[in-house]
Design a protein around this motif. Structure first.
Motif, mmCIF file in Angstrom:
data_model
loop_
_atom_site.group_PDB
_atom_site.id
_atom_site.type_symbol
_atom_site.label_atom_id
_atom_site.label_comp_id
_atom_site.label_asym_id
_atom_site.label_seq_id
_atom_site.Cartn_x
_atom_site.Cartn_y
_atom_site.Cartn_z
ATOM 1 N N ASP A 1 -27.064 97.494 -34.060
ATOM 2 C CA ASP A 1 -27.223 97.903 -32.881
ATOM 3 C C ASP A 1 -28.880 97.272 -32.332
ATOM 4 N N THR A 2 -29.813 96.761 -33.578
ATOM 5 C CA THR A 2 -31.326 96.206 -33.515
ATOM 6 C C THR A 2 -30.804 95.098 -33.094
ATOM 7 N N ALA A 3 -30.053 94.551 -33.754
ATOM 8 C CA ALA A 3 -29.854 92.736 -33.362
ATOM 9 C C ALA A 3 -29.538 91.990 -32.528
ATOM 10 N N TYR A 4 -28.646 92.912 -31.608
ATOM 11 C CA TYR A 4 -28.210 93.202 -30.689
ATOM 12 C C TYR A 4 -29.202 93.031 -29.192
ATOM 13 N N ALA A 5 -30.233 94.281 -30.062
ATOM 14 C CA ALA A 5 -31.172 94.313 -28.387
ATOM 15 C C ALA A 5 -32.262 93.268 -28.713
ATOM 16 N N ILE A 6 -32.269 92.041 -30.268
ATOM 17 C CA ILE A 6 -33.156 91.616 -30.308
ATOM 18 C C ILE A 6 -32.423 89.994 -29.733
ATOM 19 N N HIS B 1 -31.958 85.342 -46.265
ATOM 20 C CA HIS B 1 -31.872 84.284 -45.377
ATOM 21 C C HIS B 1 -33.231 84.013 -45.337
ATOM 22 N N HIS B 2 -33.537 82.774 -45.036
ATOM 23 C CA HIS B 2 -35.065 82.125 -44.946
ATOM 24 C C HIS B 2 -35.459 81.448 -43.671
ATOM 25 N N VAL B 3 -36.044 81.515 -43.152
ATOM 26 C CA VAL B 3 -36.832 81.076 -41.593
ATOM 27 C C VAL B 3 -37.800 79.573 -42.524
ATOM 28 N N ASP B 4 -37.314 78.662 -42.082
ATOM 29 C CA ASP B 4 -38.007 77.384 -42.263
ATOM 30 C C ASP B 4 -39.258 76.478 -41.469
ATOM 31 N N TRP C 1 -20.924 87.686 -35.683
ATOM 32 C CA TRP C 1 -21.386 87.492 -36.531
ATOM 33 C C TRP C 1 -21.516 88.159 -37.419
ATOM 34 N N THR C 2 -20.424 88.431 -37.998
ATOM 35 C CA THR C 2 -19.634 89.486 -39.452
ATOM 36 C C THR C 2 -18.480 88.793 -39.562
ATOM 37 N N ASP C 3 -17.516 88.816 -38.361
ATOM 38 C CA ASP C 3 -15.820 88.099 -39.077
ATOM 39 C C ASP C 3 -15.780 86.654 -39.453
ATOM 40 N N PRO C 4 -15.358 86.484 -40.626
ATOM 41 C CA PRO C 4 -14.868 85.371 -41.368
ATOM 42 C C PRO C 4 -14.541 84.103 -40.115
ATOM 43 N N ARG C 5 -13.409 84.586 -39.113
ATOM 44 C CA ARG C 5 -12.902 83.630 -38.325
ATOM 45 C C ARG C 5 -14.279 83.221 -37.130
ATOM 46 N N TYR C 6 -15.086 83.393 -37.191
ATOM 47 C CA TYR C 6 -15.984 83.644 -35.582
ATOM 48 C C TYR C 6 -16.985 83.279 -36.445
ATOM 49 N N SER C 7 -18.060 83.952 -37.872
ATOM 50 C CA SER C 7 -18.582 83.940 -38.399
ATOM 51 C C SER C 7 -19.702 82.544 -38.265
ATOM 52 N N PRO C 8 -20.563 81.890 -37.923
ATOM 53 C CA PRO C 8 -21.516 80.905 -38.114
ATOM 54 C C PRO C 8 -21.377 80.194 -39.219
ATOM 55 N N ILE C 9 -21.148 81.775 -40.236
ATOM 56 C CA ILE C 9 -21.629 80.870 -42.210
ATOM 57 C C ILE C 9 -20.434 81.171 -42.591
ATOM 58 N N ASP D 1 -36.621 85.651 -37.524
ATOM 59 C CA ASP D 1 -36.833 86.422 -38.786
ATOM 60 C C ASP D 1 -35.981 87.622 -38.407
ATOM 61 N N ARG D 2 -36.433 88.719 -37.960
ATOM 62 C CA ARG D 2 -35.993 90.039 -37.283
ATOM 63 C C ARG D 2 -35.169 90.063 -37.387
ATOM 64 N N PHE D 3 -34.814 89.193 -36.563
ATOM 65 C CA PHE D 3 -32.976 89.096 -35.836
ATOM 66 C C PHE D 3 -32.115 89.172 -37.407
ATOM 67 N N LEU D 4 -32.137 87.953 -37.929
ATOM 68 C CA LEU D 4 -31.275 87.654 -39.814
ATOM 69 C C LEU D 4 -31.608 89.015 -40.263
ATOM 70 N N THR D 5 -32.809 89.509 -40.560
ATOM 71 C CA THR D 5 -33.044 91.288 -41.300
ATOM 72 C C THR D 5 -32.466 92.257 -40.259
ATOM 73 N N ALA D 6 -32.448 92.398 -39.585
ATOM 74 C CA ALA D 6 -31.292 93.395 -38.620
ATOM 75 C C ALA D 6 -30.135 92.718 -39.130
ATOM 76 N N LEU D 7 -28.862 91.979 -38.965
ATOM 77 C CA LEU D 7 -27.743 91.290 -39.433
ATOM 78 C C LEU D 7 -27.882 91.863 -41.132
ATOM 79 N N GLN D 8 -28.376 90.691 -41.601
ATOM 80 C CA GLN D 8 -28.365 90.946 -43.057
ATOM 81 C C GLN D 8 -28.511 92.545 -43.452
#
Length: 165
Positions: free
Chosen positions: A69-74, A115-118, A100-108, A57-64
């Motif tokens: 830098d924080t996301a990479y550290a996590i 986001h929501h951790v389920d 995690w950001t480029d549409p060519r590579y990003s998983p979404i 959740d912290r990782f996805l929040t940092a990406l959001q």
């Protein structure tokens, strides 16, 4: 000591023994309920996967929040990663940001906006597994599965498999 001169009945001791037995049975029942509740709700036996879910959740929040830098550290499980960037030459931060950001590579297909951790499942060997796969819903409906390695605390992508929920 014979039966005729047995010790006097100690009411306090008998009450203490009875309450101790009741407490032990209640503790065992509570432990079983917690173990099963964690498993049934998708958070691991005894809710053991909750810390991992919080980390994702912290990782996805940092990406959001575009705090890469924080996301990479996590992701690398190293808050001081900037002190030794040579250690991460095989997967540098620039490549991480692209992934995690480029549409060519990003998983979404785009940067994460919500986001929501389920749920999470344990994978691998042992009672608590070697990996925890965390399922999240991102951007209103896309499923994202992020594995967490228990051995070193890092996140990886893609998941070795996905699960239904």
């Amino acid at each position: 000591m014979t039966l005729l001169n047995a010790p006097a009945y100690d009411e306090r001791r008998a009450k203490l023994v009875r309450l101790s037995l009741i407490g032990a049975v209640a503790f065992v029942i509570l432990l079983l309920v917690l173990a099963l509740a964690g498993f049934v709700t998708g958070h691991g036996w005894l809710f053991s996967n909750l810390p991992v879910e919080h980390k994702v959740d912290r990782f996805l929040t940092a990406l959001q929040q575009k705090d890469y830098d924080t996301a990479y550290a996590i992701y690398q499980n190293d808050k001081d990663w900037k002190q030794h960037p040579d250690k991460y030459k095989s997967y540098p931060e620039d490549r991480f940001i692209d992934d995690w950001t480029d549409p060519r590579y990003s998983p979404i297909g785009k940067p994460i906006t919500t986001h929501h951790v389920d749920k999470s499942v344990t994978d691998g060997s042992g009672p608590f597994g070697t990996t925890v796969i965390v399922g999240s819903t991102v951007d209103g409906g896309k499923r994202l599965f992020i594995p967490y390695q228990r051995s070193d605390g890092t996140l990886t992508y893609p998941a070795p498999h996905v699960f239904e929920y």
